[in-house]
Scaffold this motif. Structure first.
Motif, mmCIF file in Angstrom:
data_model
loop_
_atom_site.group_PDB
_atom_site.id
_atom_site.type_symbol
_atom_site.label_atom_id
_atom_site.label_comp_id
_atom_site.label_asym_id
_atom_site.label_seq_id
_atom_site.Cartn_x
_atom_site.Cartn_y
_atom_site.Cartn_z
ATOM 1 N N ALA A 175 -1.152 5.633 3.078
ATOM 2 C CA ALA A 175 -2.023 4.573 2.765
ATOM 3 C C ALA A 175 -1.496 3.351 3.931
ATOM 4 N N ARG A 176 -0.616 3.617 4.675
ATOM 5 C CA ARG A 176 0.495 2.582 5.439
ATOM 6 C C ARG A 176 -0.628 2.894 6.824
ATOM 7 N N LYS A 177 -1.478 3.972 6.948
ATOM 8 C CA LYS A 177 -2.233 4.007 8.579
ATOM 9 C C LYS A 177 -3.599 3.056 8.093
ATOM 10 N N LYS A 178 -3.865 4.024 6.574
ATOM 11 C CA LYS A 178 -5.174 3.186 6.248
ATOM 12 C C LYS A 178 -5.025 1.588 6.704
ATOM 13 N N ALA B 182 -6.257 1.012 -8.651
ATOM 14 C CA ALA B 182 -7.626 0.348 -7.704
ATOM 15 C C ALA B 182 -6.744 -0.858 -6.582
ATOM 16 N N HIS B 183 -5.855 -0.533 -6.631
ATOM 17 C CA HIS B 183 -5.303 -1.080 -5.390
ATOM 18 C C HIS B 183 -5.304 0.177 -3.944
ATOM 19 N N LEU B 184 -5.973 1.365 -4.222
ATOM 20 C CA LEU B 184 -5.742 2.176 -3.252
ATOM 21 C C LEU B 184 -7.115 2.031 -3.356
ATOM 22 N N GLU B 185 -7.556 1.945 -3.537
ATOM 23 C CA GLU B 185 -9.221 2.425 -3.350
ATOM 24 C C GLU B 185 -10.059 1.779 -3.032
ATOM 25 N N ASN B 186 -11.515 2.918 -2.367
ATOM 26 C CA ASN B 186 -12.560 1.694 -1.240
ATOM 27 C C ASN B 186 -13.840 2.017 -1.930
ATOM 28 N N SER B 187 -14.702 0.842 -1.648
ATOM 29 C CA SER B 187 -15.519 1.183 -2.378
ATOM 30 C C SER B 187 -16.511 2.630 -2.992
ATOM 31 N N GLY B 188 -15.680 3.527 -1.448
ATOM 32 C CA GLY B 188 -16.474 4.122 -1.704
ATOM 33 C C GLY B 188 -15.696 5.153 -3.403
ATOM 34 N N GLN C 22 1.317 -1.631 0.327
ATOM 35 C CA GLN C 22 -0.437 0.239 -0.558
ATOM 36 C C GLN C 22 0.955 1.404 0.301
ATOM 37 N N ALA C 23 2.108 1.405 0.824
ATOM 38 C CA ALA C 23 3.041 2.643 0.926
ATOM 39 C C ALA C 23 3.417 2.548 -0.630
ATOM 40 N N HIS C 24 3.887 1.627 -1.079
ATOM 41 C CA HIS C 24 4.620 2.478 -2.326
ATOM 42 C C HIS C 24 3.286 2.107 -3.932
ATOM 43 N N LEU C 25 2.416 1.636 -3.539
ATOM 44 C CA LEU C 25 1.569 1.852 -4.726
ATOM 45 C C LEU C 25 1.065 3.172 -4.306
ATOM 46 N N ALA C 26 0.370 3.625 -2.893
ATOM 47 C CA ALA C 26 0.330 5.226 -2.772
ATOM 48 C C ALA C 26 0.831 6.478 -3.356
#
Length: 184
Positions: free
Chosen positions: A178-181, A154-160, A103-107
């Motif tokens: 992203a790491r925190k989320k 797509a890896h960073l997106e939530n359902s909203g 998540q951190a790298h993709l963000a």
């Protein structure tokens, strides 16, 4: 510099197009190195999926660098693919995330793609007046880069529809958000 360019273009136009393409070459060289850095340093859940997603992107961006360099040569200029050229042409910060989570790298990578795509689109706009052949080449690159960014997002997106790195202005800040989320 040679004293020729492609037919139908003045030497001055050819030199300007070559300069725009040199900036693209440096962006692409930096991007494929950054992508390999992410590939080597990503850890945690979903590691293998992201690790394997990155290599085709590296290969395609390396191909873009080659295509751009060959176009620069066809315009009568000399492409420069050295580390010094990347540093000279760089208008962005060096990638700042080391070994870290998916998540951190993709963000952070999302912000890298945003910068590359924005700069590519600026070049596309300027080439509209100078060279439609080079413009067409960059348009095709932009479409694939935008698709890659979609893969990342797509890896960073939530359902909203919200991105885990929304509002971050730096790669480190994006990675941290992203790491925190992902820990929540």
């Amino acid at each position: 510099m040679t004293a020729f360019t492609v037919p139908g273009m003045t030497e001055k136009q050819g030199a300007e197009v070559a300069e725009l393409l040199q900036q693209a070459l440096s962006r692409y060289n930096d991007l494929h190195l950054t992508l390999k850095h992410v590939h080597w340093n990503v850890v945690g859940p979903n590691f293998i999926g992201v690790h394997e997603m990155i290599d085709p992107q590296v290969d395609l961006v390396r191909g873009y660098a080659d295509e751009v360099a060959e176009r620069i040569a066809a315009l009568g200029s000399s492409p420069t693919g050295t580390p010094g050229a990347i540093l000279n042409d760089r208008t962005w910060d060096d990638y700042s995330v080391g070994r870290d989570t998916v998540q951190a790298h993709l963000a952070a990578l999302d912000l890298v793609y945003t910068g590359v795509i924005e700069d590519t689109r600026k070049s596309i706009h300027r080439l509209d007046e100078l060279d439609l052949v080079s413009q067409d080449m960059l348009i095709s690159h932009a479409g694939e880069l935008e698709k890659f960014q979609w893969f990342v997002r797509a890896h960073l997106e939530n359902s909203g529809g919200q991105l885990a790195n929304a509002g971050a202005g730096t790669e480190k800040a994006a990675a941290g958000k992203a790491r925190k989320k992902s820990q929540d």
